[in-house]
Design a protein around this motif. Structure first.
Motif: not given
Length: 409
Positions: A40-45
């Motif tokens: 879920q990298y998109i949520e913490r990018a």
């Protein structure tokens, strides 16, 4: 017999080496993309350059896609006239014919001609994969430069999705060249003439497309007509007289599968993400350059080919002209697929083979046999039937839509 076995073994070894080279990019890339999505990298990018590169490669501009799709949905679509469609199709047809007829002549010249350097030594260039790399790198640079100096709509597709059609395009090119060594002339002709049918089958697999009955009928008629024309051509009979082998059939099937997947995947990307032809060209050639350069470096032929290019000036300029023709041809390919779909594109490219022979017969006054004339009539009759049926169905659908609208009123 022993020499034929050795040549066949060399082909499979060369394929294995190529796949190992491509695998050094594909396999780590696959696991990296899978890890990024699962974490879920998109949520913490963040907003840094590194994060933006990862998001563009793996996710694309999905938020912008939703916003722009909503805006576009509110705008009324302009219906194109039949004259506009016809003019656009003729433009695509002529562009593809000129680009790839010229490209074919230059490619044959490069692979068969002996080059002389300033000292008088003579040599012949043999590495076709380097030619693919040169074609792709120039196309990538031209497309990238154009995108930087012109205003384009926001690119929305994840970059990694271009790698699929890039890989299949490279593999189809390899299979095409290798298959000619191990299949008979009639088998070659049948495969080239019937590419429309596997393209339609692949369309159902990749995109779930549904075709009308007349599209299947015209595909079979065009394949039959092209087979009649090409089989009886005195010019093409000069090609390889190799006997068909099991390996040849496998490679030929691979060529048709990869080639039909390439155009259908590109058509699906155009439909889903609405990118421009130049954006598609840039993305596909980015991965093609990556795949071929790594393979050339691993096999030790990259620097020897560069040395050959600068040692023989005529070869250098032939490569440049070849690459320009390839780049212009790619633009017409992507433009045709984006406007008319992969099946129409394959029909145009199939007719190109017969047109080259027909022009040769006219220029050099070679007589046409009755079978060839029948084949030409069948092909063009099928094309006109396809156009007529398509136009009639559009008229019927328009009348039905008008009837529904009037009933609502």
């Amino acid at each position: 017999m022993a020499s034929n076995v050795q040549v066949l073994a060399d082909s499979w070894i060369h394929l294995l080496l190529n796949l190992l080279g491509y695998g050094t990019i594909i396999i780590p890339g696959y696991f990296l993309i899978k890890y990024i999505k699962n974490s879920q990298y998109i949520e913490r990018a963040g907003n840094g350059i590194f994060s933006r590169i990862i998001l563009t490669c793996v996710y694309g501009n999905t938020y912008d896609k939703i916003v722009e799709d909503t805006i576009q949905a509110q705008k009324p679509r302009k219906e194109r006239s039949s004259f506009s469609d016809c003019s656009q199709l003729i433009f695509c047809f002529l562009g593809l014919q000129v680009s790839y007829l010229t490209w074919g002549v230059l490619q044959e010249k490069i692979m068969t001609e002996e080059y002389t350097d300033l000292s008088g030594s003579i040599a012949r260039f043999k590495d076709s994969q380097f030619l693919v790399f040169v074609n792709r790198i120039l196309a990538f640079l031209l497309a990238g430069t154009y995108l930087m100096v012109t205003r384009q709509s926001r690119h929305k597709a994840p970059l990694y999705k271009y790698s699929y059609c890039s890989f299949s395009n490279i593999m189809s090119s390899w299979c095409q060249y290798e298959a000619l060594k191990y299949v008979s002339f009639p088998t070659q002709v049948l495969a080239k003439a019937s590419k429309i049918i596997p393209t339609m089958i692949m369309g159902k697999i990749v995109s779930g497309k549904k075709y009308e009955y007349y599209e299947y009928l015209t595909a079979v008629l065009i394949s039959m007509g092209m087979t009649l024309f090409l089989l009886t051509s005195s010019e093409t009979h000069k090609q390889s007289a190799a006997a068909t082998t099991v390996s040849g059939v496998i490679i030929l099937i691979g060529y048709m599968a990869f080639d039909s997947f390439t155009s259908n995947w590109q058509g699906e990307l155009f439909t889903q993400y609405k990118m421009s032809s130049v954006q598609m060209m840039c993305g596909v050639n980015l991965f093609s350059c990556l795949f071929t350069s790594v393979s050339l470096l691993q096999q030790g032929t990259y620097f020897t080919s560069i040395e050959f290019m600068f040692r023989y000036p005529r070869f250098f300029w032939d490569c440049i002209i070849l690459s320009i023709c390839s780049a212009s041809g790619q633009l017409f390919i992507y433009y045709t697929i984006s406007c008319f779909g992969p099946v129409v594109f394959v029909i145009i490219m199939t007719i190109r083979q017969g047109l080259a022979i027909l022009l040769s017969c006219i220029i050099y006054m070679h007589p046409l046999t009755l079978t060839q004339v029948v084949g030409v009539l069948v092909v063009f009759g099928a094309i006109f039937l396809r156009i007529y049926c398509s136009h009639r169905i559009k008229q019927i659908n328009a009348r039905r839509a008008a009837g529904i609208d009037s009933a609502k009123v």
